[in-house]
Design a protein around this motif. Structure first.
Motif, PDB file in Angstrom:
ATOM      1  N   HIS A 104       0.913  -1.350  -0.111  1.00  0.00           N
ATOM      2  CA  HIS A 104       0.081  -0.180  -0.087  1.00  0.00           C
ATOM      3  C   HIS A 104       0.842   1.133  -0.035  1.00  0.00           C
ATOM      4  CE1 HIS A 104       0.700   1.196   4.353  1.00  0.00           C
ATOM      5  NE2 HIS A 104       0.636  -0.339   4.440  1.00  0.00           N
ATOM      6  N   VAL A 138      -7.845  -2.316  -5.835  1.00  0.00           N
ATOM      7  CA  VAL A 138      -8.601  -1.578  -4.912  1.00  0.00           C
ATOM      8  C   VAL A 138     -10.006  -1.407  -5.111  1.00  0.00           C
ATOM      9  CG1 VAL A 138      -8.875   1.229  -4.595  1.00  0.00           C
ATOM     10  CG2 VAL A 138      -6.488  -0.079  -5.675  1.00  0.00           C
ATOM     11  N   THR A 355      -4.654  -1.040  -0.142  1.00  0.00           N
ATOM     12  CA  THR A 355      -4.796   0.054   0.692  1.00  0.00           C
ATOM     13  C   THR A 355      -4.510   0.067   2.211  1.00  0.00           C
ATOM     14  OG1 THR A 355      -7.335  -0.612   1.313  1.00  0.00           O
ATOM     15  CG2 THR A 355      -6.730   0.548  -0.692  1.00  0.00           C
ATOM     16  N   TYR A 704      -9.633   6.694  -2.325  1.00  0.00           N
ATOM     17  CA  TYR A 704      -8.498   6.221  -3.286  1.00  0.00           C
ATOM     18  C   TYR A 704      -8.806   5.996  -4.839  1.00  0.00           C
ATOM     19  CZ  TYR A 704      -6.030   3.961   0.760  1.00  0.00           C
ATOM     20  OH  TYR A 704      -5.456   3.949   1.798  1.00  0.00           O
ATOM     21  N   GLY A 708      -4.602   3.002  -6.391  1.00  0.00           N
ATOM     22  CA  GLY A 708      -4.344   3.087  -4.959  1.00  0.00           C
ATOM     23  C   GLY A 708      -3.755   4.231  -4.200  1.00  0.00           C
ATOM     24  N   LEU A 710      -4.149   7.630  -2.567  1.00  0.00           N
ATOM     25  CA  LEU A 710      -4.933   8.166  -1.565  1.00  0.00           C
ATOM     26  C   LEU A 710      -5.233   9.823  -1.781  1.00  0.00           C
ATOM     27  CD1 LEU A 710      -7.181   7.976   0.840  1.00  0.00           C
ATOM     28  CD2 LEU A 710      -5.127   8.373   2.293  1.00  0.00           C
TER      29      LEU A 710
END
Lengths: 811, 298
Positions: A104, A138, A355, A704, A708, A710
């Motif tokens: 992640h 994701v 994530t 997200y 992936g 953020l």
């Protein structure tokens, strides 16, 4: 008589310290410590090709750089699976530093130690990590499709699958006169304490002992974890929790990679080290929660009574499962709320994605379960044309049915048995408080004036005070001061106040004579931690038990000194006295001195306990066989099972007919956590919880993208409600004592947050007239739903291609 | 979240400041209120080698009202402008918009001119400067000075016309013609957040209280502040009977907002219509002297 403190709304004793800047948080400690920073993965999923530190080596102030290759022994192993579960067939945890693969964005790849954090970040910038990106998984759909894998050896991306059944729900639904099927989604949020994580470690090479300060929710368990990881005897490790600026669940996880690495490097370097998490790190390298999709099938009769409930849900657990499957297990069990479900079947799949990992956040799976159940109740009411409150009332477990056994296993591995509660009374109270019966007329008047308002309600039951145990130590000093120590930590809840109230009452001393210490393994070594609304129930009960033992001993010793019958004595204002004869009294401090027979004295008080001070009882030893010196005692409280608090919330919202802006006009809470130790602190807990509930319902999400990344890893774009977004909260209390503990209390810490998404979805649905099935909801989303509704599409419908991922896998 | 190292300059007069800026050129940034720059530095989104702190340049902290304009110095804080009574008397839109800039603590530090130079298309003051057709005064060492009109000042997201070595010393907000009323409306997720859409509207009425001009400036609907002339939608109509919704509808056809994590493009376009209509109605009433334009949508 000493005034009884239990039940009094006394001000929080810790606040003058905390609000005047006199608190000591992790980052206030160790001003001379070296600073630690981490190189973290910018990719959601990638293989690490190489790590080149050449350019970093000439940075002034660099002390050390570590990568996975430098780790050895147990530090090089994956972090523990804290709560194994038979259904968790593929647990996976991270290594403290990535071992060849990152899963992640934010996973730690290299650790830098430098003279200060500025230099450490300069070094991080110059370390070049070569990655070969791998496809990122994701979201629940991608996890179920399993076109790509998060963990190479978990081909279906499924960490766990669990079914619990009571009766034959599918058959009961098939036979029911009415049936409904709903798909209900809820997005991720996160604990977001004001203070992030942090750890500060000091190694005493001569003493071969380690002291670690951590902003944690469990210092005792962290101590055992570090002793294990670092291969040190437990008595060479101390863990101290300083003031902690909030936890909300995220700090119960332990040991975090940083909690292992900082002490490990401190030992290796023989230097003090400190790492303070920054906000961006907290977003991408700690934990999130809440993301779940639920499919509910329900069968019911013409009165709206449940015949059968069949729930399947998909839980996005992120990249790792260090805390096991506690969150979905809680959803599965607490979804039932205050209702008798008829037959019940629940199945979940816990799924890996690229994530941030999911671990409990205040509410811990309950907000999702309550959301699923309460949306279902609203849908039943709507289908049958029955009032929403009435449908709930018809399904309530009745007070005379307590204790009520659901026939399931709860998160503590024990039977799901509700101990007490009066749900019909709470509903009556809530309807009165919010003006439920008058609202329809108000809604019509508002509509005539061009305004759109709606009312919603939601009920929940919360298992609190989970075991296995907590303990407390109570000691009376020869000065008469009382020191209470308990092992569980405090992250702002007010433990210094409520535990002092309990101890002061049990001992008969003024509260100003009581000091409370929490979360310091030097003072109390055995504890579980502060989570699951358990501190008041567990440590509160342990404090009462330990203080009771101290009281009994004080009375016994004083009886001897006063030549009175113990049964004739009471403790009032810090002195033991003969009932009805206050002149015959002895101060507790003196009793404490007498409790410790001395050869040496240091002051007049202790001189009373020396060997020539009084006529010696030569017929027995100074300390009896079954006694110990000192006026102090330790005791533990270990409940048979959890105690179940509950509550009901109602909200009135207004939605702008044009902009779709959503305002919460009123928010009403009826809350029953058994006996209240301190109503002011309970109200504060409810207020904070409601604010987080509103945050989760209307503002917070973790956005997200498909790769992936953020997109909102800052407080500019991750929207927590300000005071301006939270209305005045109206609270009414019911007090149904728990029969399971000596105080009759139930937990209150998480309550406020639990029904937030359920109650606001209900209210918005009432205002808008179409189903709300995804939360949180923003004005933009509400407006888009209106457009779909206007064209005749059901806004709640999902794309059919997204449906039934579990079935599609053939399970 | 610690900035990379930089050389810190703290000049005490304008000459020294300009000299420092000339010397550091491309590698320098001006530090005024720091409310945008400091987060950018701590997140290492930028790492200039030099910061020139102008907070000691007291001569730049002023709000000056002349007959036809409000001139704001580079060190005037948002709060200075918001609370300036003479400025409010001649140009109420300044207070009405500034009240929506973040929160009080940020307004106490952040500067109006700094916000213009930062050129965030989601910020209020650039749109106000644009709708009023104001200008920014740029100076450099050696006596160089230029006045850049708002229409040429905002080049793109976070990109203004200030060149290396230049300092924006003031901004001038012209007072609109007599008979003009104003209103500012915006919708933000939380109070004080950047607006999903914000609009400042100027409505000018003639002696018969008929609309002669409607001008609107927008935040968060394009890469720079967007200014629209909406006069055609309602020209000649009395302010209290005007079809303000038509002005909103016209505006919606002229903007091209983008989607982000907080709002879809279609929703933003819809908000342009709604907020324009509401703000224009308020501005019309304000022009007629029958209502204030200060109320904001939260």
């Amino acid at each position: 008589m000493t005034t009884k403190l239990f039940g009094e709304p006394i001000p929080r004793r810790e606040d003058p310290r905390l609000v005047s800047g006199a608190g000591r948080y992790l980052d206030d400690l160790g001003p001379d410590a070296l600073a630690v920073a981490f190189v973290r993965s910018p990719h959601a999923h990638a293989r690490i090709i190489d790590i080149d530190v050449t350019d970093a080596l000439d940075v002034d102030g660099l002390v050390a750089i570590y990568t996975y290759e430098d780790l050895a022994g147990r530090v090089a192993e994956p972090l523990p699976v804290l709560i194994p579960h038979p259904a968790l067939h593929a647990p996976r945890t991270a290594h403290p530093l990535a071992n060849g693969v990152v899963r992640h964005v934010g996973e730690a790849v290299a650790m830098v130690v430098a003279t200060d954090r500025y230099v450490a970040e300069d070094v991080c910038d110059r370390i070049r990590v070569g990655y070969r990106p791998l496809p990122a998984v994701v979201g629940i759909d991608a996890a179920c499709a399993a076109t790509h894998r998060v963990h190479e050896d978990v081909p279906d991306n499924t960490a766990a699958r669990l079914v619990q059944e009571v009766g034959d729900a599918p058959a009961a639904i098939a036979a029911a006169p009415y049936r409904l099927e709903l798909e209900l989604e809820i997005e991720r949020s996160a604990s977001m304490p004001m203070e992030g994580r942090g750890v500060y470690a000091r190694w005493d090479a001569a003493d071969r002992s380690l002291r670690v300060y951590s902003s944690t929710q469990t210092s005792t368990s962290l101590r055992f974890a570090l002793a294990t990881k670092l291969e040190l005897p437990v008595d060479r490790v101390e863990v101290v929790t300083p003031d902690v600026g909030g936890g909300f669940g995220v700090k119960i996880v332990h040991p975090w990679p940083e909690e292992v690495l900082v002490p490990w490097a401190a030992i290796r370097l023989g230097r003090e080290l400190r790492w303070t998490e920054d906000r961006r790190e907290h977003f991408v390298a700690s934990a999130h929660e809440r993301g779940q999709r639920h499919r509910v099938r329900v069968g019911f009769d013409a009165d709206g009574r449940l015949r059968g409930l069949d729930v399947t849900f998909w839980h996005d657990n992120g990249a790792y499962t260090p805390y096991g499957i506690i969150v979905p297990v809680i959803t599965a069990t607490q979804l039932l709320g205050p209702y008798r479900p008829g037959a019940y079947r629940v199945e979940f799949a816990s799924l890996y994605t690229n994530t941030v990992q999911v671990t409990p956040y205040r509410g811990a799976g309950r907000p999702q379960g309550v959301y699923a159940m309460e949306r279902t109740m609203d849908a039943i009411a709507q289908q049958l044309g029955i009032d929403r409150a009435t449908v709930r009332e018809r399904n309530f477990i009745q007070p005379e049915q307590m204790p009520y056994d659901h026939g399931m296993i709860f998160q503590d591995g024990r039977p799901l048995i509700y101990d007490s509660g009066d749900y019909p009374a709470a509903m009556a109270m809530l309807k009165e408080l919010v003006g439920w019966d008058d609202f329809a007329a108000y809604r019509e008047r508002a509509r005539a004036a061009g305004r759109r308002v709606g009312i919603g309600l939601a009920c929940y039951v919360e298992g609190t005070g989970v075991g296995p145990y907590e303990g407390a130590h109570v000691r009376v000093e020869t000065t008469g001061q009382v020191v209470v120590a308990t092992g569980l930590t405090s992250q702002g809840q007010g433990h210094e106040t409520v535990f002092a109230q309990v101890a002061a009452d049990a001992l008969g001393v003024p509260i100003d004579d009581v000091t409370v210490v929490t979360g310091d393994t030097r003072r109390f070594k055995y504890a579980v931690g502060t989570f699951a609304s358990r501190a008041a129930v567990m440590s509160g009960s342990a404090v009462a038990l330990a203080a009771g033992k101290v009281r009994d001993k004080a009375v016994r010793i004083a009886a001897e000194a006063l030549e009175a019958d113990p049964g004739d004595l009471e403790i009032v204002d810090g002195a033991v006295q003969v009932k009805g004869d206050p002149a015959a009294r002895i101060a507790l401090g003196t009793v404490a001195a007498l409790a410790n027979p001395l050869r040496y004295s240091f002051d007049a008080q202790t001189a009373l306990a020396t060997q020539f001070a009084k006529a010696a009882r030569v017929d027995r030893p100074p300390v009896a066989d079954d006694d110990e010196p000192g006026l102090e005692a330790t005791d533990y409280y270990s409940p048979i099972r959890s105690t179940f608090a509950y509550g009901m919330h109602a909200a009135i919202v207004e939605t702008d007919p044009e902009t779709a802006d959503i305002r919460v006009l009123r928010y009403c809470v009826v809350h029953d956590c058994g006996n209240l130790i301190n109503p002011r602190i309970v109200a504060g807990q409810v207020h904070g919880g409601v604010a987080q509930g509103i945050g989760g319902a209307l503002y917070e999400r973790l956005a997200y993208d498909r790769d992936g990344q953020l997109l909102n890893a800052s407080f500019m774009d991750f929207l927590m409600p300000y005071a301006s977004e939270v209305p005045a909260i109206e609270i009414a209390h019911l007090q149904t004592p728990s029969p399971l503990n000596p105080l009759g209390v139930k937990g209150a810490g998480e309550a406020g947050v639990i029904p937030g998404s359920a109650v606001l979805a209900s209210a918005i649905e009432d205002a808008e007239g179409f189903r709300i099935s995804r939360m949180p909801i923003s004005p933009s989303e509400l407006w888009e739903l209106r457009q779909r509704h206007a064209t005749g599409a059901s806004p709640a419908d999902r794309d059919p291609a997204d449906r039934d991922p579990v079935d599609r896998e053939g399970s | 979240m610690k900035p990379a190292s930089f050389v810190y300059h703290r000049p005490t007069d304008l000459g020294d400041a300009l000299a420092a800026l000339a010397e550091v050129g491309h590698d320098g940034k001006v530090l005024a209120g720091g409310q945008s720059l400091v987060p950018v530095l701590t997140m290492r989104l930028a790492a200039p080698g030099h910061l020139v702190d102008i907070n000691r340049l007291a001569e730049l902290r002023h709000v000056t009202v002349t007959g036809d304009a409000v001139r704001v110095g580079a060190l005037a804080r948002h709060t200075d402008l918001e609370r300036d009574e003479p400025a409010y008397a001649v140009l109420p839109l300044l207070r009405r918009a500034t009240a929506h800039v973040a929160h009080r603590t940020i307004r106490n530090r952040g500067t109006t001119v700094g916000s213009l130079v930062h050129a965030d298309p989601a910020a209020e003051l650039p749109a106000v400067l644009a709708v009023l057709a104001g200008e920014v005064e740029l100076v450099r060492a050696g006596g160089g000075r230029r006045l850049v009109p708002a229409g040429e000042f905002f080049l793109g997201p976070l990109e203004s016309a200030v060149r290396p070595g230049e300092l924006a010393v003031s901004a001038t907000f012209p007072v609109p013609p007599a008979g003009t009323g104003s209103a500012w409306l915006e919708l933000s997720r939380r109070r004080g957040d950047y607006a999903l859409v914000g609009v400042g509207v100027l409505v000018t009425l003639d002696a018969e209280q008929r609309v002669t001009r409607v001008r609107a400036g927008y935040v968060s609907v394009g890469p720079t502040p967007i200014v629209l002339d909406l006069t055609d939608a309602v020209a000649g109509q009395r302010y209290d009977e005007a079809a303000w919704a038509a002005a909103g509808a016209l505006a919606a056809t002229l903007v091209h907002p983008e989607e982000d994590i907080h709002a879809t493009a279609a929703y933003r376009r819809h908000l342009v219509a709604v907020l324009t209509s509401r703000a224009a109605q308020r501005a019309g009433a304000d022009a007629a002297g029958t209502g204030a334009g200060t109320e904001g949508a939260e």
